[in-house]
Design a protein around this motif. Structure first.
Motif, mmCIF file in Angstrom:
data_model
loop_
_atom_site.group_PDB
_atom_site.id
_atom_site.type_symbol
_atom_site.label_atom_id
_atom_site.label_comp_id
_atom_site.label_asym_id
_atom_site.label_seq_id
_atom_site.Cartn_x
_atom_site.Cartn_y
_atom_site.Cartn_z
ATOM 1 N N ARG A 155 28.854 91.337 -40.755
ATOM 2 C CA ARG A 155 28.747 90.024 -40.385
ATOM 3 C C ARG A 155 28.398 89.437 -39.063
ATOM 4 O O ARG A 155 28.385 89.209 -38.560
ATOM 5 C CB ARG A 155 29.127 89.047 -41.665
ATOM 6 N N SER A 178 27.298 79.749 -35.632
ATOM 7 C CA SER A 178 27.876 78.016 -35.751
ATOM 8 C C SER A 178 26.556 77.393 -35.566
ATOM 9 O O SER A 178 25.598 77.569 -34.313
ATOM 10 C CB SER A 178 28.861 76.924 -35.129
ATOM 11 N N ARG A 199 26.808 84.197 -42.544
ATOM 12 C CA ARG A 199 28.426 83.123 -42.840
ATOM 13 C C ARG A 199 27.662 82.013 -42.380
ATOM 14 O O ARG A 199 27.897 82.373 -40.267
ATOM 15 C CB ARG A 199 29.293 83.365 -42.063
ATOM 16 N N TYR A 210 38.352 77.786 -35.756
ATOM 17 C CA TYR A 210 37.161 78.725 -36.055
ATOM 18 C C TYR A 210 38.414 79.492 -36.529
ATOM 19 O O TYR A 210 37.709 80.768 -37.144
ATOM 20 C CB TYR A 210 36.476 79.027 -34.753
ATOM 21 N N HIS A 229 35.380 87.525 -27.905
ATOM 22 C CA HIS A 229 37.047 87.745 -28.880
ATOM 23 C C HIS A 229 37.725 88.159 -29.099
ATOM 24 O O HIS A 229 38.474 88.264 -29.249
ATOM 25 C CB HIS A 229 35.765 87.712 -29.993
HETATM 26 N N1 GLU Z 1 30.983 81.312 -35.212
HETATM 27 C C1 GLU Z 1 31.703 81.813 -33.941
HETATM 28 C C2 GLU Z 1 31.392 82.297 -33.046
HETATM 29 O O1 GLU Z 1 29.712 82.205 -32.580
HETATM 30 C C3 GLU Z 1 31.477 83.433 -34.710
HETATM 31 C C4 GLU Z 1 32.886 84.574 -33.831
HETATM 32 C C5 GLU Z 1 33.351 85.726 -34.685
HETATM 33 O O2 GLU Z 1 31.402 86.983 -35.127
HETATM 34 O O3 GLU Z 1 34.053 85.742 -35.074
HETATM 35 O O4 GLU Z 1 31.500 82.352 -31.848
#
Ligand code: GLU
Length: 460
Positions: A6, A10, A40, A194, A216
Motif C-alpha cells: 500500500r 495523507s 490508503r 497515525y 518511519h
Molecule cells: N501517512 C503516513 C505518511 O505519509 C504513512 C506512513 C506509512 O506508510 O505507514 O507518512
C-alpha cells in the motif's frame, strides 16, 4: 497468499517526486509479484485533509501509470480503530494521561538534567481512579498512550529492549524501546494519531509488505508491538532512503515544489519522472526506462543506499528527452493533436530527437509552418539567392537536402559550417535543431523559397 502493498499518503497537499518514489516502489513491487496495490488515504486529520487533494492524489498516481487496485479512506474506518482501542484497553495496554504539554515539557527537562533519557515516565499509568476523576473535574481530557513492552514485570522499570526485524532495504534493524516514550495513540480531543489506524489497516487489508521512507524506522519499532498486541503477525518492512534535492531544498507536499502535478503541466513524461524517482540513490545507474514493466524489473529493495537519495531536478530534462526519442508516433499522436501540432509521423520522426518536453513540438511545428523571425547576416544574401535558384523541383524526399547543398556548395565555393549554418538559420530561424534533410520535405518548395528570399525584406 498474493503480496499486498500500500501507499498511504495523507491528503494534505499535492504529491511530490519524493512521494512518487514511495508509491512506485510499492506499486511496482506488487506488480512484479502479481500482487495488489492499495491506495490508503490517511485522512484522520480532518482539519488538514482536503477532498481536492485526495482527488489529485488519485489522478497523479494514475498519471504515473500506477492506478491502485483498491482505495480506502481512513476517515471511513473509525469504527475499526475504535474496536482496536477496546481490545488494547481490555488488555491494559492503553492508558489515559492527563498531563498538559507544558507539564510534559517540564518533566522532560527535569529528566534531561538528571541525565535520564527524556522519555515519558508513565506517570499516567499509575494514576488511581480518584486522581483521574479529579483531573476530569478540573476539565482535563486524557490523551491515551500505548504501554510499550520495554520492562520485565514492573512497568516502572523501563529497560533496554530491542525490537528487531529484517528490513527489506536496510537489512537487520532494531529499535530500542527502552529509549522511546509510550506513543500517544489518541489525542485529548479524541482524534487518532497515525500510529494505530495504520496498524489496524495493515492488518485488516492483509498488507504483506510495508515499504516507506526511512523517517518511519522508529515508528516501525513502536508499531511491531501494537501488531502483536492486536494478535497479528507484523508485515515485512522496508525503509527506503528519502529523495532530497542536491541543492538541499526540501521537498514538501505543502510547498508544491516538484509536485507531480506541476511536472505533468510542464510536459514531462511520467516514465521520466518515475525513472528518476525510483533509480536515484540505488546501485542501478539512472537511465530513462520507457515503460514501467521494465522499471519494475530494476527494483531491488536491498540495493537502495542508506544515504539520502540526492537528485538534480535538471536531470529530468535528459531523462525526458531520452524517453521522447523512444516514443513512436502512435504513442504521442493524441497529445500532439491536443497541442495543435500536425505533420503526422514524418514530422514526429524529424523532431523527436530535439525535444526536451513534448510541448516543445509546438515550437517546431510553428517553424515548419514558417512562423518565426530571424535576423540574417546581409553578407549571406548571395548565398541565399544562389541556393534559391538551385532548389530542385518537387517531389522532395530525404535525399533532396544533400543533393541540393552539394550543388550550392559547388556554385558558391562554401562548405561545412559556412554553408550549412546560414542555410539552417534562414530555413528554421535557429542555429541548431532537427536534421534539415528531414525538415525540408515538410517545408515544401514554395515555403523553402520564401525562407530563402526573406532576407531581402529584412536587409533592405
Ligand atoms: N501517512 C503516513 C505518511 O505519509 C504513512 C506512513 C506509512 O506508510 O505507514 O507518512
Amino acid at each position: 497468499m498474493p503480496d499486498r502493498l500500500r501507499f498511504a499518503p495523507s491528503p494534505t497537499g499535492y504529491l511530490h517526486i519524493g512521494n512518487a518514489r514511495t508509491a512506485l516502489l510499492n506499486a511496482l513491487f506488487a506488480r512484479r509479484q502479481a500482487g495488489a496495490f492499495v491506495l490508503r488515504l490517511d485522512d484522520t486529520d480532518r482539519e488538514r485533509s482536503e477532498d481536492r487533494f485526495a482527488t489529485a492524489i488519485q489522478e497523479d498516481i494514475a498519471w504515473l501509470g500506477i492506478p491502485p487496485d483498491e482505495v480506502v479512506r481512513q476517515s471511513e474506518r473509525f469504527d475499526r480503530y475504535q474496536a482496536a482501542v477496546e481490545t488494547l484497553k481490555a488488555a491494559g495496554l492503553l492508558y489515559p494521561c492527563y498531563e498538559t504539554p507544558e507539564e510534559l515539557e517540564t518533566r522532560r527537562k527535569r529528566r534531561l538534567a538528571r541525565k535520564l533519557p527524556p522519555i515519558y515516565d508513565r506517570a499516567g499509568l499509575f494514576d488511581d481512579d480518584a486522581t483521574r476523576r479529579r483531573y476530569e473535574e478540573e476539565g482535563r481530557r486524557p490523551h491515551w498512550r500505548f504501554l510499550l513492552p520495554n520492562y520485565e514485570s514492573d512497568p516502572r522499570e523501563i529497560r533496554p529492549t530491542q525490537v528487531g526485524w529484517t528490513d527489506l532495504c536496510r537489512g537487520e534493524q532494531s529499535v530500542d524501546l527502552g529509549s522511546v516514550s509510550d506513543p500517544v495513540l489518541i489525542r485529548a480531543d479524541g482524534s487518532f494519531l497515525y500510529t494505530l489506524p495504520s496498524v489496524v489497516d495493515d492488518i485488516e487489508l492483509r498488507i504483506s509488505h510495508v515499504v516507506r521512507g526511512d523517517d518511519h524506522v522508529t515508528n516501525t519499532g513502536v508499531q511491531i508491538p501494537i501488531f502483536k498486541a492486536l494478535g497479528a503477525e507484523p508485515p515485512r518492512f522496508g525503509h527506503h532512503n528519502l529523495l532530497v534535492r542536491a541543492d538541499g531544498e526540501a521537498l514538501s507536499k505543502r510547498s508544491g515544489a516538484l509536485s507531480l502535478r506541476s511536472l505533468r503541466e510542464e510536459g514531462y513524461e511520467p516514465e521520466a519522472v518515475a525513472s528518476l524517482a525510483v533509480l536515484t540513490g540505488t546501485s542501478t545507474t539512472i537511465t530513462a526506462v520507457p515503460n514501467l514493466r521494465d522499471l519494475a524489473e530494476t527494483i531491488d529493495l536491498g540495493a537502495i543506499n542508506r544515504a539520502p537519495a540526492r537528485f538534480e531536478p535538471g536531470d529530468l530534462d535528459n531523462l525526458n528527452a531520452a524517453i521522447l526519442q523512444a516514443r513512436s508516433f502512435d504513442e504521442v499522436a493524441e497529445r500532439l493533436a491536443a497541442l495543435g501540432v500536425g505533420g503526422g509521423e514524418a514530422f514526429w520522426l524529424a523532431i523527436r530527437d530535439n525535444l526536451v518536453r513534448l510541448n516543445d513540438a509546438a515550437d517546431w511545428w510553428a517553424i515548419v509552418n514558417g512562423d518565426f523571425e530571424v535576423d540574417l547576416d546581409p553578407a549571406d544574401g548571395e548565398l541565399f539567392d544562389q541556393a534559391a535558384g538551385l532548389l530542385p523541383a518537387e517531389p522532395w524526399d530525404e535525399t533532396t537536402f544533400s543533393a541540393w547543398t552539394k550543388e550550392v556548395g559547388k556554385a558558391t565555393g562554401r562548405k561545412g559550417k559556412s554553408l550549412f549554418q546560414p542555410l539552417r538559420l534562414a530555413l528554421t530561424g535557429r542555429a541548431s535543431g532537427p536534421e534539415l534533410r528531414r525538415l525540408m520535405p515538410l517545408f515544401g518548395r514554395r515555403s523553402t523559397l520564401d525562407r530563402l528570399s526573406a532576407h531581402r525584406d529584412r536587409t533592405r
